[in-house]
Scaffold this motif. Structure first.
Motif, PDB file in Angstrom:
ATOM      1  N   ARG A  45     -10.796  -4.257  25.627  1.00 31.82           N
ATOM      2  CA  ARG A  45      -9.799  -5.092  24.988  1.00 31.82           C
ATOM      3  C   ARG A  45     -10.486  -6.011  23.975  1.00 31.82           C
ATOM      4  NH1 ARG A  45      -5.170  -6.247  28.718  1.00 31.82           N
ATOM      5  NH2 ARG A  45      -6.895  -6.672  30.165  1.00 31.82           N
ATOM      6  N   GLU A  46      -9.888  -6.136  22.818  1.00 32.72           N
ATOM      7  CA  GLU A  46     -10.455  -6.962  21.771  1.00 32.72           C
ATOM      8  C   GLU A  46      -9.423  -7.923  21.221  1.00 32.72           C
ATOM      9  OE1 GLU A  46     -11.547  -4.989  18.126  1.00 32.72           O
ATOM     10  OE2 GLU A  46      -9.881  -3.558  18.261  1.00 32.72           O
ATOM     11  N   LEU A  47      -9.897  -9.071  20.813  1.00 34.90           N
ATOM     12  CA  LEU A  47      -9.050 -10.061  20.169  1.00 34.90           C
ATOM     13  C   LEU A  47      -8.906  -9.695  18.701  1.00 34.90           C
ATOM     14  CD1 LEU A  47      -7.583 -12.861  20.339  1.00 34.90           C
ATOM     15  CD2 LEU A  47      -9.777 -13.878  19.706  1.00 34.90           C
ATOM     16  N   VAL A  48      -7.684  -9.556  18.254  1.00 36.08           N
ATOM     17  CA  VAL A  48      -7.457  -9.203  16.857  1.00 36.08           C
ATOM     18  C   VAL A  48      -6.965 -10.373  16.026  1.00 36.08           C
ATOM     19  CG1 VAL A  48      -7.088  -6.770  17.377  1.00 36.08           C
ATOM     20  CG2 VAL A  48      -5.121  -8.306  17.296  1.00 36.08           C
ATOM     21  N   ALA A  49      -6.326 -11.332  16.651  1.00 33.10           N
ATOM     22  CA  ALA A  49      -5.839 -12.494  15.930  1.00 33.10           C
ATOM     23  C   ALA A  49      -5.653 -13.646  16.891  1.00 33.10           C
ATOM     24  CB  ALA A  49      -4.520 -12.197  15.212  1.00 33.10           C
ATOM     25  N   GLY A  50      -5.948 -14.837  16.443  1.00 30.19           N
ATOM     26  CA  GLY A  50      -5.736 -16.032  17.227  1.00 30.19           C
ATOM     27  C   GLY A  50      -5.104 -17.107  16.380  1.00 30.19           C
ATOM     28  N   ILE A  51      -4.438 -18.020  17.045  1.00 27.26           N
ATOM     29  CA  ILE A  51      -3.815 -19.133  16.341  1.00 27.26           C
ATOM     30  C   ILE A  51      -3.920 -20.369  17.212  1.00 27.26           C
ATOM     31  CG2 ILE A  51      -1.492 -18.498  17.170  1.00 27.26           C
ATOM     32  CD1 ILE A  51      -0.466 -19.493  14.385  1.00 27.26           C
ATOM     33  N   THR A  52      -4.429 -21.440  16.643  1.00 29.81           N
ATOM     34  CA  THR A  52      -4.628 -22.669  17.391  1.00 29.81           C
ATOM     35  C   THR A  52      -3.305 -23.355  17.662  1.00 29.81           C
ATOM     36  OG1 THR A  52      -4.875 -24.117  15.476  1.00 29.81           O
ATOM     37  CG2 THR A  52      -6.851 -22.962  16.235  1.00 29.81           C
TER      38      THR A  52
END
Length: 114
Positions: A45-52
């Motif tokens: 599993r990989e992180l593709v987008a994050g938002i604070t």
């Protein structure tokens, strides 16, 4: 308890678009960085987008310029707009907090194929 419910996946042709949505409950959503993750068969599993919590986004290099993450703290939702989809984007997509994790939801399948 914490719940994360993803929706919006489907089958699209290369170059197409999808909008994924995540509805969160059971925690103080607005204070956490949220992310969209994906897992393809045989891969981690990989992180593709994050938002604070304040709405600042970050993207994996593989999706920069194509995906847009957004959140609505009033609705406890985080969305992922996916454009110019490629076959390599095929995966099950999940939302979760970044860092300490809630229990994973079921995810939503995205398949990009001709």
């Amino acid at each position: 308890q914490v719940q994360l419910v993803e929706s919006g996946g489907g089958l699209v042709q290369p170059g197409g678009s999808l909008r994924l949505s995540c509805a969160a409950s059971g925690f103080i959503f607005r204070i956490y960085t949220m992310g969209w993750y994906r897992q393809a068969p045989g891969k981690q599993r990989e992180l593709v987008a994050g938002i604070t919590s304040g709405g600042s986004p970050n993207y994996a290099d593989s999706v920069k310029g194509r995906f847009t993450i957004a959140r609505d703290n009033a609705k406890n939702t985080v969305d992922l707009q996916m454009n110019s989809l490629k076959p390599e984007d095929t995966a099950v997509y999940y939302c979760n907090t970044v860092g300490i994790k809630a229990s994973w939801g079921q995810g939503t399948q995205v398949t990009v194929s001709s």
